[in-house]
Motif scaffolding. Structure first.
Motif, PDB file in Angstrom:
ATOM      1  N   ASP A  43     -29.988 -27.664  13.709  1.00 53.07           N
ATOM      2  CA  ASP A  43     -30.920 -28.027  14.784  1.00 53.07           C
ATOM      3  C   ASP A  43     -31.656 -29.332  14.507  1.00 53.07           C
ATOM      4  O   ASP A  43     -32.350 -29.864  15.385  1.00 53.07           O
ATOM      5  N   SER A  47     -28.884 -30.556  19.749  1.00 52.13           N
ATOM      6  CA  SER A  47     -29.891 -30.199  20.746  1.00 52.13           C
ATOM      7  C   SER A  47     -30.104 -28.690  20.769  1.00 52.13           C
ATOM      8  O   SER A  47     -29.281 -27.920  20.252  1.00 52.13           O
ATOM      9  N   ALA A  48     -31.176 -28.267  21.383  1.00 50.10           N
ATOM     10  CA  ALA A  48     -31.459 -26.838  21.512  1.00 50.10           C
ATOM     11  C   ALA A  48     -30.349 -26.135  22.280  1.00 50.10           C
ATOM     12  O   ALA A  48     -29.979 -24.997  21.965  1.00 50.10           O
ATOM     13  N   ARG A  49     -29.808 -26.811  23.294  1.00 54.12           N
ATOM     14  CA  ARG A  49     -28.717 -26.217  24.082  1.00 54.12           C
ATOM     15  C   ARG A  49     -27.458 -26.079  23.241  1.00 54.12           C
ATOM     16  O   ARG A  49     -26.761 -25.059  23.288  1.00 54.12           O
ATOM     17  N   MET A  51     -27.334 -25.656  20.061  1.00 57.32           N
ATOM     18  CA  MET A  51     -27.579 -24.566  19.120  1.00 57.32           C
ATOM     19  C   MET A  51     -27.436 -23.205  19.802  1.00 57.32           C
ATOM     20  O   MET A  51     -26.862 -22.268  19.242  1.00 57.32           O
ATOM     21  N   GLU A  52     -27.968 -23.095  21.007  1.00 56.56           N
ATOM     22  CA  GLU A  52     -27.861 -21.836  21.740  1.00 56.56           C
ATOM     23  C   GLU A  52     -26.394 -21.460  21.964  1.00 56.56           C
ATOM     24  O   GLU A  52     -25.994 -20.310  21.771  1.00 56.56           O
TER      25      GLU A  52
END
Length: 546
Positions: A43, A47-49, A51-52
């Motif tokens: 992370d 990006s957070a996306r 990682m999700e």
């Protein structure tokens, strides 16, 4: 002036590095003292996306989110491309990188979904990585040989073609040993791949780069090949699930290989997955794609729900597993004993029976495999190495082997036929000991004699090689990790063979193996892929419930 093989290799690696955008380049990569990079803070780069998406619970969930329109194929592909490029900087797992081609493919899938309101197939939008021997049209195919630089594939291998027909996205290929013929992903062109759980240890081989990438979730599902354990060993060494199908259950046509034309022991293609559902998802999608229409050797075997329901194994209510504690020729390292004890306890707690497997003439089987692999005296590999002047690498092939005559090789092939018939009879005879009226439903065995060893160390491969010789369907599942305080070296025993002493000596310092994954095999009969997958699910659930 002729360019040296070293210079050619350096130029190829430099071109590969240029494919990593500045935004994904690690500014402060972990130093050599950082051995475990599985928990690297992705992370900090992604990006957070991203990682999700890449940390999704399992492949079934990812496919469901894409099929519902919650996630697009484009953003899923971008996330895994990004994570794969970061993973590569940690363990050197990639060879060919074709992100632009993958993104174009993903955009086409999204356009189809937008227009038709449905997916292309069951793998719609799933990025799948490939071992560096599976041809992709328009991409260079070197298989780790410097002398094959410049070879561009004209067509997709049938397995790649079938994956694409089912909606998959192909985006990278992964590192291999020279000639695919030993259990360490290292070659003169791309160098070595490290084990992400301990970078001083091997990732295994020959599908080692694939195992390392999947372990770091740069891919959730990859395709490896297996001629002596090359899917199962790296899967086990990196805490993954893997499947070695029987000959030609997965199409091999159009895939590049060493020793091509050698048909005494076939290489096979199969899945390597971070989650167990990947094995079924891959095999069912492949069977449903009817590969026998594109590969004349592919078996006409549709996916069988009856086999998956264990119709020939009492419906799976009370299974009888045979535990191979030792193959009688080479004693496995201590953590395997602990893994088998844990698995036995879990299965018995779940109501199943575990008996001891009596190994069948292991030394005889080892000799046949060795004779097959060395039948050409190394000519195939030496011929390719001569194209660039690079040296031969590895330890499986005998440097002193002499090429056999056709008559001599026929004798080896005949010896194999006799052995596998005897081994089948040995298995059938267990019906008198199981209490179910059936022979044992599957054999449970170590995925190797040794834990993931240090780089440049040899391996003993008959724990997996038995499945290749007899053409048994076999999976690998994770059980535990090496704990040097528990998995201590046992006192020296009377060594039964040179490999037995070699394996014992490799474990002289258990601390070296701290945290290394240990996996076991579930070995079924020929063409029992569906049953093996279901039995692996039963075993995995029992371990999780223990």
């Amino acid at each position: 002036m002729t360019m040296s093989w070293q210079t050619k290799a350096e130029e190829k690696r430099a071109k590969q590095a240029e494919l990593i955008p500045d935004s994904l380049k690690l500014k402060n990569p972990p130093g050599e003292e950082v051995l475990n990079v599985v928990d690297f803070p992705f992370d900090s780069v992604l990006s957070a996306r991203d990682m999700e998406i890449t940390n999704v619970e399992d492949i079934t969930t990812l496919l469901s989110k894409v099929a519902s329109g919650e996630w697009s194929a484009t953003e899923v592909t971008r996330a895994f491309c990004n994570r794969a490029l970061v993973a590569h900087q940690l363990v050197n797992c990639l060879t060919e990188i074709f992100v632009e081609q993958a993104m174009e493919r993903a955009a086409d899938l999204d356009a189809f979904f937008a227009e038709h309101g449905k997916t292309v197939g069951p793998l719609h939008g799933l990025p799948i990585s490939l071992k560096d021997q599976i041809d992709v049209a328009g991409q260079e195919m070197t298989m780790g040989y410097v002398g094959w630089l410049g070879n561009v594939s004209k067509n997709d291998a049938v397995v790649a073609e079938r994956l694409l027909s089912q909606g998959a996205v192909i985006y990278v290929r992964t590192n291999v040993p020279q000639a695919l013929m030993f259990g360490e992903a290292v070659n003169n062109l791309f160098g070595k791949t490290d084990n992400p759980f301990n970078r001083k240890l091997t990732c295994g081989g020959s599908s080692g780069g694939e195992g390392a990438l999947v372990a770091l979730r740069g891919s959730l599902l990859g395709v490896g090949s297996d001629v002596g354990g090359s899917i199962r060993i790296p899967s086990a060494f990196q805490g993954l699930y893997g499947l070695r199908p029987s000959y030609n259950r997965v199409p091999y046509a159009g895939t590049t290989n060493s020793l091509e034309g050698q048909e005494a022991i076939f290489s096979v293609l199969g899945p390597m997955s971070v989650t167990l559902d990947g094995l079924k998802i891959f095999m069912k999608a492949m069977a449903d794609s009817k590969p026998w229409l594109s590969d004349p050797l592919a078996l006409r075997l549709p996916w069988s729900e009856s086999e998956y329901a264990l119709a020939e194994h009492g419906g799976g209510e009370k299974l009888c597993f045979a535990m191979m504690w030792d193959d009688g020729y080479v004693k496995p390292h201590p953590p395997y004993k602990r893994a088998m004890e844990k698995t036995k306890k879990a299965l018995e707690a779940a109501g199943h029976t575990v008996v001891d497997w009596v190994p069948y003439q292991t030394e005889r089987g080892c000799k046949i495999i060795n004779d097959v692999f060395n039948a050409d005296g190394g000519e195939d590999i030496d011929t390719v190495c001569a194209l660039s002047g690079e040296p031969r690498m590895g330890w499986v092939l005998d440097p002193n082997a002499k090429p056999m005559s056709a008559f001599e090789f026929w004798a080896v092939a005949r010896a194999k036929q006799l052995y596998i018939k005897d081994h089948l009879d040995h298995w059938q005879a267990t019906a008198s000991t199981t209490g179910t009226g059936r022979p044992v439903d599957a054999i449970l065995a170590p995925a190797g004699a040794g834990a993931p060893q240090e780089h440049n160390k040899p391996q003993y491969i008959y724990y997996t090689g038995m499945g290749n010789l007899c053409d048994y369907s076999a999976s690998v599942f994770p059980v535990l990790k090496v704990d040097p305080f528990i998995d201590v070296q046992e006192p020296a025993h009377e060594f039964r063979s040179d490999p037995d002493k070699m394996v014992y000596d490799l474990y002289s310092n258990p601390e070296v193996y701290r945290g290394a994954p240990i996996g076991l095999q579930c070995i079924g009969r020929k063409n029992e892929e569906e049953a093996v997958i279901r039995m692996t699910e039963i075993i995995d659930a029992a371990l999780k419930n223990l």
